[in-house]
Design a protein around this motif. Structure first.
Motif, mmCIF file in Angstrom:
data_model
loop_
_atom_site.group_PDB
_atom_site.id
_atom_site.type_symbol
_atom_site.label_atom_id
_atom_site.label_comp_id
_atom_site.label_asym_id
_atom_site.label_seq_id
_atom_site.Cartn_x
_atom_site.Cartn_y
_atom_site.Cartn_z
ATOM 1 N N ASP A 181 6.230 -64.359 -1.174
ATOM 2 C CA ASP A 181 5.883 -63.430 -2.260
ATOM 3 C C ASP A 181 5.896 -61.981 -1.765
ATOM 4 O OD1 ASP A 181 5.629 -65.625 -3.911
ATOM 5 O OD2 ASP A 181 3.434 -65.659 -3.838
ATOM 6 N N GLU A 182 5.384 -61.752 -0.537
ATOM 7 C CA GLU A 182 5.407 -60.402 0.049
ATOM 8 C C GLU A 182 6.842 -59.906 0.204
ATOM 9 O OE1 GLU A 182 3.429 -60.585 3.822
ATOM 10 O OE2 GLU A 182 1.477 -61.046 2.930
ATOM 11 N N LEU A 183 7.718 -60.777 0.690
ATOM 12 C CA LEU A 183 9.124 -60.396 0.875
ATOM 13 C C LEU A 183 9.781 -60.049 -0.457
ATOM 14 C CD1 LEU A 183 10.263 -62.994 3.567
ATOM 15 C CD2 LEU A 183 10.073 -60.511 3.866
ATOM 16 N N LYS A 184 9.486 -60.818 -1.490
ATOM 17 C CA LYS A 184 10.065 -60.552 -2.815
ATOM 18 C C LYS A 184 9.610 -59.198 -3.346
ATOM 19 C CE LYS A 184 10.840 -65.334 -4.213
ATOM 20 N NZ LYS A 184 10.424 -66.431 -5.117
ATOM 21 N N LYS A 185 8.323 -58.870 -3.137
ATOM 22 C CA LYS A 185 7.806 -57.565 -3.578
ATOM 23 C C LYS A 185 8.476 -56.432 -2.804
ATOM 24 C CE LYS A 185 3.239 -59.069 -5.040
ATOM 25 N NZ LYS A 185 1.825 -59.165 -4.655
ATOM 26 N N GLU A 186 8.626 -56.617 -1.494
ATOM 27 C CA GLU A 186 9.264 -55.590 -0.676
ATOM 28 C C GLU A 186 10.717 -55.391 -1.103
ATOM 29 O OE1 GLU A 186 10.175 -54.390 3.981
ATOM 30 O OE2 GLU A 186 9.162 -56.291 3.568
ATOM 31 N N LEU A 187 11.426 -56.484 -1.375
ATOM 32 C CA LEU A 187 12.818 -56.395 -1.811
ATOM 33 C C LEU A 187 12.918 -55.639 -3.132
ATOM 34 C CD1 LEU A 187 15.787 -57.161 -1.393
ATOM 35 C CD2 LEU A 187 15.317 -59.283 -2.630
ATOM 36 N N GLU A 188 12.035 -55.949 -4.064
ATOM 37 C CA GLU A 188 12.046 -55.258 -5.359
ATOM 38 C C GLU A 188 11.836 -53.751 -5.173
ATOM 39 O OE1 GLU A 188 9.727 -55.192 -9.660
ATOM 40 O OE2 GLU A 188 9.285 -56.788 -8.239
ATOM 41 N N TYR A 189 10.876 -53.387 -4.314
ATOM 42 C CA TYR A 189 10.611 -51.974 -4.040
ATOM 43 C C TYR A 189 11.851 -51.294 -3.445
ATOM 44 C CZ TYR A 189 9.049 -47.859 -1.498
ATOM 45 O OH TYR A 189 8.952 -46.585 -0.985
ATOM 46 N N LEU A 190 12.464 -51.934 -2.459
ATOM 47 C CA LEU A 190 13.631 -51.338 -1.802
ATOM 48 C C LEU A 190 14.800 -51.184 -2.768
ATOM 49 C CD1 LEU A 190 13.587 -53.190 1.647
ATOM 50 C CD2 LEU A 190 12.850 -50.848 1.165
ATOM 51 N N GLN A 191 14.992 -52.170 -3.647
ATOM 52 C CA GLN A 191 16.130 -52.134 -4.568
ATOM 53 C C GLN A 191 15.907 -51.205 -5.750
ATOM 54 O OE1 GLN A 191 16.497 -56.387 -5.303
ATOM 55 N NE2 GLN A 191 18.373 -56.423 -4.090
ATOM 56 N N THR A 192 14.692 -50.821 -6.001
ATOM 57 C CA THR A 192 14.431 -49.944 -7.146
ATOM 58 C C THR A 192 14.020 -48.560 -6.657
ATOM 59 O OG1 THR A 192 12.165 -50.800 -7.312
ATOM 60 C CG2 THR A 192 13.826 -51.838 -8.711
ATOM 61 N N VAL A 193 12.787 -48.415 -6.256
ATOM 62 C CA VAL A 193 12.240 -47.114 -5.880
ATOM 63 C C VAL A 193 12.991 -46.488 -4.708
ATOM 64 C CG1 VAL A 193 10.171 -45.924 -5.048
ATOM 65 C CG2 VAL A 193 9.967 -47.757 -6.738
ATOM 66 N N ARG A 194 13.091 -47.212 -3.606
ATOM 67 C CA ARG A 194 13.669 -46.635 -2.384
ATOM 68 C C ARG A 194 15.161 -46.333 -2.539
ATOM 69 N NH1 ARG A 194 13.391 -43.116 0.703
ATOM 70 N NH2 ARG A 194 14.013 -43.366 2.857
ATOM 71 N N GLU A 195 15.886 -47.210 -3.222
ATOM 72 C CA GLU A 195 17.319 -46.987 -3.409
ATOM 73 C C GLU A 195 17.563 -45.722 -4.236
ATOM 74 O OE1 GLU A 195 21.167 -49.884 -3.848
ATOM 75 O OE2 GLU A 195 19.326 -50.488 -4.844
#
Length: 163
Positions: free
Chosen positions: A15-29
């Motif tokens: 679940d932590e990895l999924k949240k981190e991936l979502e953050y990287l693909q949206t906000v950080r990108e």
């Protein structure tokens, strides 16, 4: 896919990895895309260090996204423990180093969650593997680089994932 190329982890870690991936693909990108857009506005790209840095950051970001996607796609959720009263995945184990007469506490986790400094030992490490399936009161010999070390299992508490 063979079991060897799977990454053992708890549901919490997945679940932590999924949240981190979502953050990287949206906000950080979006942040990195803005940095590139801004750097382009400075003119000549051949001598534009801001542009080079932004493109490098973008490369790192895409690499991190790919790494996390691979972890998620190849995740193997492991149950907290196998048999009540035995050391298993998720067990908090109190052991005593027989030679040094030193008490230590470790939680047995998957390799992706291991952090020895925080007392989280991988079930794939020699120490973690050596403890699996054993009971309180048993003495287990672990083959360490410095030679065999005997540990007496003093206590086992199960269901300690995420603590």
């Amino acid at each position: 896919m063979s079991n060897d190329s799977r990454f053992k982890m708890s549901q919490e870690r997945l679940d932590e990895l999924k949240k981190e991936l979502e953050y990287l693909q949206t906000v950080r990108e979006k942040e990195v895309a803005e940095q590139i857009k801004e750097a382009r506005s400075f003119g000549d790209l051949s001598e534009n260090s801001e542009y080079d840095e932004a493109k490098t950051e973008q490369g790192k970001l895409y690499s991190k996204i790919a790494e996390i996607q691979a972890l998620i796609e190849n995740a193997q959720i492991v149950e907290s423990h196998t048999v009540e009263g035995t050391v298993g995945h998720g067990s908090l184990v109190t052991v005593r180093d027989v030679e040094m007469d030193e008490m230590l506490k470790y939680t047995i986790v998957g390799g992706q969650e291991a952090n020895p400094a925080e007392g989280r030992i991988s079930d794939d490490s020699p120490f973690g593997r050596g403890l699996l399936g054993h009971l309180v009161g048993e003495t287990v010999t672990i083959d360490a680089p410095a030679g065999p070390i005997d540990f007496e299992i003093l206590a086992i508490e199960n269901n300690h994932m995420g603590e």
